[in-house]
Design an enzyme around this catalytic site. Structure first.
Site, PDB file in Angstrom:
ATOM      1  N   GLU A 118      50.348  37.054  42.813  1.00 21.36           N
ATOM      2  CA  GLU A 118      50.229  38.491  43.052  1.00 21.36           C
ATOM      3  C   GLU A 118      50.829  38.762  44.425  1.00 21.36           C
ATOM      4  OE1 GLU A 118      47.743  42.405  43.936  1.00 21.36           O
ATOM      5  OE2 GLU A 118      47.172  40.499  44.786  1.00 21.36           O
ATOM      6  N   ASP A 170      39.460  37.646  56.254  1.00 19.11           N
ATOM      7  CA  ASP A 170      40.514  36.700  55.866  1.00 19.11           C
ATOM      8  C   ASP A 170      40.169  35.282  56.321  1.00 19.11           C
ATOM      9  OD1 ASP A 170      41.960  39.003  55.135  1.00 19.11           O
ATOM     10  OD2 ASP A 170      43.857  38.058  55.719  1.00 19.11           O
ATOM     11  N   ASP A 216      45.507  35.739  44.015  1.00 19.51           N
ATOM     12  CA  ASP A 216      45.422  37.093  44.569  1.00 19.51           C
ATOM     13  C   ASP A 216      46.027  37.147  45.972  1.00 19.51           C
ATOM     14  OD1 ASP A 216      43.910  39.786  44.348  1.00 19.51           O
ATOM     15  OD2 ASP A 216      43.189  39.008  46.264  1.00 19.51           O
TER      16      ASP A 216
HETATM   17  C1  NOJ Z   1      44.490  42.622  44.661  1.00 17.00           C
HETATM   18  C2  NOJ Z   1      43.573  42.919  43.519  1.00 17.00           C
HETATM   19  O1  NOJ Z   1      44.346  43.214  42.384  1.00 17.00           O
HETATM   20  C3  NOJ Z   1      42.697  44.077  43.934  1.00 17.00           C
HETATM   21  O2  NOJ Z   1      41.912  44.532  42.858  1.00 17.00           O
HETATM   22  C4  NOJ Z   1      41.849  43.647  45.102  1.00 17.00           C
HETATM   23  O3  NOJ Z   1      41.092  44.745  45.565  1.00 17.00           O
HETATM   24  C5  NOJ Z   1      42.713  43.118  46.245  1.00 17.00           C
HETATM   25  N1  NOJ Z   1      43.722  42.202  45.803  1.00 17.00           N
HETATM   26  C6  NOJ Z   1      41.864  42.413  47.283  1.00 17.00           C
HETATM   27  O4  NOJ Z   1      41.433  41.176  46.769  1.00 17.00           O
END
Ligand code: NOJ
Ligand code: CA
Length: 546
Positions: free
Chosen positions: A246, A174, A204
């Site tokens: 997300e 991170d 993400d």
């Molecule tokens: C969410 C993504 O959709 C997934 O595919 C990924 O492994 C994780 N974040 C980590 O970046």
């Protein structure tokens, strides 16, 4: 087709999610690429979508399919060159298709030079770009996300003899968002792509940017500050571009990502998705109506984004333990279908390849409030391969035809980045674009028509929703309204024919026009409005005062 110039374009969007490597291989090396995707834009335009979301295409060791980025401002050579990307962007825009790209802010690959420098010594100027600790005892209240692989969010670095923090795989350290240099750098990265002309980012893993002792290290006010700052700069320098969050969280925790309309434009509605599958299995509207009632209002410029499936497991993080057990029992009886807290299957196999259920679920996707996202291949009902590890079983090559390598690549079949789906039901001879284009009754042709119907009115993307409460709980019915326009959606969640009496008093005197066939149904009168629906059938009606 010119781009829709409205700054709220994302409200009228129908997004197609695609990974460059899975779509079309233009140079025969077995890996999909930018020129390949560019060649297929006509297909996407014909499908009727007006935005694509590209999964990460940056240089990467690909240990998490590109979500482990090793360099942010160029492209992975397997997918082409930066110029190829520019050409794709231009061609998409010429066809009226916007391009949303992925941006992974939370972490990098451990192969990224920043991390290599950071770990090289405790005195390196980049040391503080990541989250280091002498013990693995800090932030104990934090859950582990990749439960099947990771035992801790800390990993030991033998080089600098300290622990580093990672919310995902241990090869994804991170970044440290308490460091202003990191925040500055990540804005620079985003501006690089914005200047090139991308229309937005799917950001993400945004809940995890900042860590604080004594919390679960998710959705912290400090994290929201970082995100608001990015949005402020975006609005100042690149008005009209879009940020999609997300954030796999409950509705109440999701709401702050919209703030006062000054953080994200859009966020995925994670809690709704599994409840659509539950409602279908239970043949009861309750899971869906309940979660939508718990969903707070969002500012007028904001929008939910809705999806049925994506490149990850069907996540069951935002359901109760009981609901999760039910989902596992009914949709993933075979334990190899389970991964972390989810189910690693595609839409068609989840719905037992039942065309009626596939249509119904897509009908819900396109008529509930928000912007729909279609996952590549689901428009033709592609299958999955649970024998491939991790989430790779839902990322196999697009099936264009019944010919060599499904028309995806001219390479030797052994060189494809992943094997094609081969089984008799979902294999490419049975499920492919070419044969579906040739049949008016195929799923693909149906999807094209539904997308066209959806796009014929702004009411689905922008309208309000009001649920009707018929006594028959197997029927999910709602009215979407925008200005003078009103659309009634009636969905039969059950596998048997149903009759329903709808209270349409408010619309007395209106006629109903069924939107796909444009036929007129009886006028609404004094009595409850009676409809009958076949198994898993649904209708969209325009309400008209004529
Ligand atoms: C969410 C993504 O959709 C997934 O595919 C990924 O492994 C994780 N974040 C980590 O970046
Ligand atoms: Ca290629």
């Amino acid at each position: 087709m010119p781009l829709n110039q409205d700054v709220l374009w994302y409200k009228d969007a129908i997004i197609y999610q695609v990974h460059v490597r899975t779509f079309f291989d233009s140079n025969g090396d077995g890996i999909g690429d930018f020129p390949g995707l560019e060649q297929k834009l006509g297909y996407l335009q014909e499908l009727g979508i007006n935005a694509i979301w590209l999964m990460p295409f940056f240089p990467s060791p690909l240990r998490d399919d590109g979500y482990d980025i090793a360099e942010y401002t160029t492209v992975h050579s397997a997918y082409g060159t930066l110029d190829d990307f520019r050409k794709l962007l231009e061609s998409a825009h010429n066809r009226g298709i916007r391009v949303i790209i992925e941006m992974v802010l939370n972490h990098t690959s451990d192969q990224h030079p920043w991390f290599q420098e950071s770990r090289s010594s405790r005195h390196n100027p980049r040391r503080d770009w990541y989250v280091w600790s002498d013990t693995d005892e800090r932030y104990k209240g934090t859950r582990i996300i990749f439960l099947d692989t990771e035992k801790s969010n800390w990993a030991w670095d033998p080089i600098s003899k300290a622990y580093y923090w990672h919310r995902f795989f241990s090869h994804q350290p991170d970044l440290n968002y308490d460091n202003p240099a990191v925040r500055e750098q990540m804005w620079k990265v985003m501006s690089f792509w914005l200047e090139m002309g991308v229309d937005g980012f799917r950001l993400d893993a945004v809940p995890y940017l900042v860590e604080r002792e004594g919390t679960n290290c998710e959705n912290l006010p400090e994290t929201h500050e970082v995100l608001k700052d990015l949005r402020r700069r975006l609005d100042e320098q690149f008005p009209g571009r879009m940020l999609l969050a997300e954030a796999n969280q409950w509705p109440a925790d999701l709401r702050p990502y919209f703030a006062d309309g000054n953080e994200f434009h859009m966020a995925f509605h994670f809690p709704l998705m599994p409840r659509m599958f539950m409602g279908l299995k239970l043949e009861d509207r309750k899971p869906i109506t309940e979660i939508l009632q718990q969903t707070p209002e969002i500012p007028p410029s904001c929008q939910w984004s809705l999806f049925l499936r994506n490149h990850d497991e069907l996540t069951l993080e935002m359901v109760t333990d009981m609901e999760r057990d039910y989902m596992y029992d009914t949709y993933a009886e075979n334990k190899t279908m389970r991964l972390n807290l989810g189910i690693r299957r595609r839409l068609a196999p989840l719905l037992e390849n039942d065309r009626r259920r596939i249509e119904l679920m897509n009908g819900l996707l396109m008529s509930l409030p928000g912007t729909p996202i279609v996952y590549y291949g689901d428009e033709i009902g592609m299958g999955d391969n649970i024998n491939l590890g991790d989430r790779n079983g839902v990322r196999t090559p697009m099936q264009w035809s019944g010919g060599w390598n499904a028309g995806f690549s001219t390479a030797e079949p052994d060189r494809l980045y992943a094997p094609l789906i081969q089984n008799p039901v979902y294999g490419y001879p049975a499920v492919n674009v070419l044969s579906q284009l040739g049949s008016e009754h195929s799923l693909l042709r149906w999807m094209q028509r539904m997308i066209m119907v959806r796009a014929s009115t702004a009411v689905f993307g922008r309208g309000s929703i009001e649920f009707l409460r018929p006594a028959n709980h197997r029927i999910l019915a709602y009215v979407r309204r925008l200005g003078k326009e009103a659309v009634l959606a009636v969905n039969n969640l059950s596998g048997a024919a149903q009759a329903v009496e709808l209270d349409l008093k408010k619309y007395k005197g209106n006629i109903l026009i069924e939107m796909s066939g444009k036929n007129i149904f009886p006028r609404v009168g004094e009595q409850p409005y009676l409809l009958t629906l076949g198994p898993y059938q649904f209708f969209w009606f325009r309400l008209r005062r004529i």
